[in-house]
Design a protein around this motif. Structure first.
Motif, mmCIF file in Angstrom:
data_model
loop_
_atom_site.group_PDB
_atom_site.id
_atom_site.type_symbol
_atom_site.label_atom_id
_atom_site.label_comp_id
_atom_site.label_asym_id
_atom_site.label_seq_id
_atom_site.Cartn_x
_atom_site.Cartn_y
_atom_site.Cartn_z
ATOM 1 N N TYR A 26 4.358 -10.855 -15.422
ATOM 2 C CA TYR A 26 5.265 -10.057 -14.610
ATOM 3 C C TYR A 26 4.554 -9.711 -13.302
ATOM 4 N N ALA A 27 5.325 -9.512 -12.248
ATOM 5 C CA ALA A 27 4.762 -9.186 -10.936
ATOM 6 C C ALA A 27 4.802 -7.672 -10.733
ATOM 7 N N GLU A 28 3.625 -7.067 -10.697
ATOM 8 C CA GLU A 28 3.525 -5.619 -10.496
ATOM 9 C C GLU A 28 3.669 -5.296 -9.007
ATOM 10 N N GLU A 29 4.421 -4.236 -8.707
ATOM 11 C CA GLU A 29 4.576 -3.768 -7.326
ATOM 12 C C GLU A 29 4.288 -2.271 -7.278
ATOM 13 N N LEU A 30 3.384 -1.877 -6.402
ATOM 14 C CA LEU A 30 3.125 -0.459 -6.161
ATOM 15 C C LEU A 30 4.075 0.014 -5.062
ATOM 16 N N PHE A 31 4.944 0.939 -5.409
ATOM 17 C CA PHE A 31 5.929 1.505 -4.486
ATOM 18 C C PHE A 31 5.407 2.884 -4.098
ATOM 19 N N SER A 32 4.669 2.946 -2.962
ATOM 20 C CA SER A 32 3.890 4.149 -2.663
ATOM 21 C C SER A 32 4.315 4.771 -1.339
ATOM 22 N N THR A 33 3.880 6.018 -1.140
ATOM 23 C CA THR A 33 4.190 6.753 0.079
ATOM 24 C C THR A 33 2.906 7.325 0.672
ATOM 25 N N LYS A 34 2.935 7.541 1.976
ATOM 26 C CA LYS A 34 1.820 8.142 2.721
ATOM 27 C C LYS A 34 0.514 7.402 2.463
ATOM 28 N N GLY A 35 0.574 6.086 2.539
ATOM 29 C CA GLY A 35 -0.642 5.290 2.430
ATOM 30 C C GLY A 35 -1.406 5.495 1.149
ATOM 31 N N PHE A 36 -0.712 5.434 0.022
ATOM 32 C CA PHE A 36 -1.312 5.562 -1.312
ATOM 33 C C PHE A 36 -1.734 7.001 -1.655
ATOM 34 N N GLU A 37 -1.445 7.971 -0.782
ATOM 35 C CA GLU A 37 -1.946 9.324 -0.976
ATOM 36 C C GLU A 37 -0.907 10.278 -1.567
ATOM 37 N N SER A 38 0.333 9.813 -1.740
ATOM 38 C CA SER A 38 1.371 10.734 -2.210
ATOM 39 C C SER A 38 2.135 10.083 -3.361
ATOM 40 N N ALA A 39 3.357 10.538 -3.580
ATOM 41 C CA ALA A 39 4.129 10.078 -4.735
ATOM 42 C C ALA A 39 4.293 8.558 -4.729
ATOM 43 N N TYR A 40 4.228 7.963 -5.920
ATOM 44 C CA TYR A 40 4.396 6.518 -6.026
ATOM 45 C C TYR A 40 4.966 6.159 -7.393
ATOM 46 N N SER A 41 5.444 4.935 -7.497
ATOM 47 C CA SER A 41 5.874 4.364 -8.766
ATOM 48 C C SER A 41 5.339 2.946 -8.866
ATOM 49 N N LEU A 42 5.250 2.442 -10.100
ATOM 50 C CA LEU A 42 4.850 1.068 -10.358
ATOM 51 C C LEU A 42 6.034 0.314 -10.954
ATOM 52 N N LEU A 43 6.413 -0.784 -10.299
ATOM 53 C CA LEU A 43 7.553 -1.590 -10.723
ATOM 54 C C LEU A 43 7.047 -2.935 -11.248
ATOM 55 N N TYR A 44 7.727 -3.464 -12.259
ATOM 56 C CA TYR A 44 7.360 -4.753 -12.843
ATOM 57 C C TYR A 44 8.541 -5.701 -12.743
ATOM 58 N N HIS A 45 8.350 -6.738 -11.909
ATOM 59 C CA HIS A 45 9.393 -7.708 -11.610
ATOM 60 C C HIS A 45 9.225 -8.964 -12.466
ATOM 61 N N LEU A 46 10.357 -9.644 -12.684
ATOM 62 C CA LEU A 46 10.291 -10.955 -13.325
ATOM 63 C C LEU A 46 9.512 -11.941 -12.457
ATOM 64 N N ARG A 47 9.701 -11.824 -11.153
ATOM 65 C CA ARG A 47 9.073 -12.748 -10.209
ATOM 66 C C ARG A 47 8.585 -11.950 -8.999
ATOM 67 N N PRO A 48 7.678 -12.496 -8.206
ATOM 68 C CA PRO A 48 7.121 -11.750 -7.076
ATOM 69 C C PRO A 48 8.191 -11.331 -6.067
#
Length: 373
Positions: A26-48
């Motif tokens: 699976y393709a992991e995606e970091l969905f982040s705010t303020k340059g990795f310094e604030s709230a974020y989520s990790l998403l897992y895609h079937l494809r990139p």
């Protein structure tokens, strides 16, 4: 949004191998705010999600604002707009500055493409209508009086099931719950006018297992582009974290009432850089026997106040209708119209619903607003 949410399939540990049933990753995606310094989520895609076939010019019209010069109070009857379209094309700008653009949108058709605002969070208020906000993190069904908070960078499309009238706030930064309503752990405080269970997170369905050519229109301030990607943006099998779109309905807001009239900050809903949002909902009036129920005259000495009138009896104003927007300019006193104070005496409650945003830098007036003034 201070709550942690987990949906679908995620691996035991982040940034580790997470394989599909066929053995691929699976393709992991970091969905982040303020340059990795604030709230974020990790998403897992079937494809990139990075598989881009083309980048094209999107000539998105840019709103132009004229100064409110001389500074004065204004009134627009935006309920009379005839503009229609999807949730992006239907936007008619009314007011704005470098911090915030406020538009109205009468949405009568689904988006046939995907949209991503990469320049700041969006706050959509649904004055009427219903439908679904579809995103990479799942679907939010919406109804009248919903606030839809969409973090910057969210890929989404809005698909109404009934004609939808919205007020659109496009912020240059992040829209959050006011600090005064959160405790040291980020939880909604006991005195807050809402609680975590009042907020609705998106519901993640089955991933869209499809490839082809998918159009994502991306806006970032005055810059815009159309990306054509190979993999469906909604191919997420799972995600977790703190950064995601969510909904809150103004009918669930618990207003503070008191012995005497309460000031607007006690009706706050959200805050953003250069802006503060409030909701004036149906509520009991003050209980002092000599109280004056409606707002007193006041001067907005360091902010412009913008109100959108949603429904009910707006007893402090004549000539106001559903869809009215009023601007109370910084430095210009405003208050009840003649006779309104006397007419309010003895009233015990109000049924009106209005939303407000205060901007701490002056707003300009869009040329399109002239048709409704």
């Amino acid at each position: 949004m201070p709550s942690y949410v987990r949906a679908g399939l995620v691996p035991p540990r982040r940034h580790t191998q997470f394989r599909r049933p066929d053995g691929g990753l699976y393709a992991e995606e970091l969905f982040s705010t303020k340059g990795f310094e604030s709230a974020y989520s990790l998403l897992y895609h079937l494809r990139p999600p990075t598989a881009t076939l083309d980048v094209r010019v999107w000539n998105r019209p840019q709103p132009k604002f004229e100064p409110n010069q001389p500074p004065r109070n204004r009134h627009w009857l935006t309920g009379r707009s005839n503009a229609r379209g999807d949730a992006v094309d239907a936007r008619v700008p009314i007011l704005g500055n470098d911090d915030l653009v406020l538009s109205i949108a009468d949405v009568d058709r689904p988006m046939e493409y995907f949209y991503r605002n990469a320049g700041g969070d969006e706050l959509l208020f649904v004055a009427s209508g219903e439908g679904a906000l579809e995103t990479s993190l799942g679907t939010l069904t919406y109804r009248a009086h919903d606030y839809l908070v969409i973090p910057t960078g969210t890929t989404y499309r809005l698909r109404p099931s009934a004609a939808t009238r919205m007020v659109v706030h496009e912020s240059r930064g992040h829209i959050t719950i006011p600090k005064k309503f959160r405790n040291e752990f980020g939880q909604c405080a006991e005195h807050a006018p809402y609680y975590e269970r009042d907020f609705r997170a998106p519901v993640l369905g089955a991933p869209a297992d499809a490839t082809g050519e998918y159009e994502i229109r991306i806006a970032n301030g005055a810059r815009s582009a159309t990306y054509v990607v190979e993999n469906h943006p909604f191919d997420v099998v799972g995600w977790d974290g703190y950064c995601y779109p969510y909904a809150f309905n103004a009918d669930d807001y618990a207003p503070v009432t008191g012995k005497l009239h309460q000031p607007p900050p006690l009706h706050a809903t959200f805050e953003a850089p250069g802006a503060a949002f409030c909701a004036f909902v149906p509520r009991l009036f003050d209980y002092d026997p000599l109280a004056v129920p409606i707002p007193y005259n006041h001067s907005s000495v360091d902010c412009d106040e913008i109100l959108y009138y949603v429904s009910g009896n707006f007893m402090s104003r004549r000539g106001v209708e559903q869809g009215s927007i009023t601007l109370h300019a910084a430095g210009a006193p405003h208050g009840p119209q003649p006779g309104a104070v006397e007419a309010s005496l003895g009233k015990t409650a109000t049924d009106e619903l209005a939303i407000m945003v205060d901007t701490f830098h002056p707003v300009g007036v869009a040329r399109e607003a002239a048709a409704f003034e």
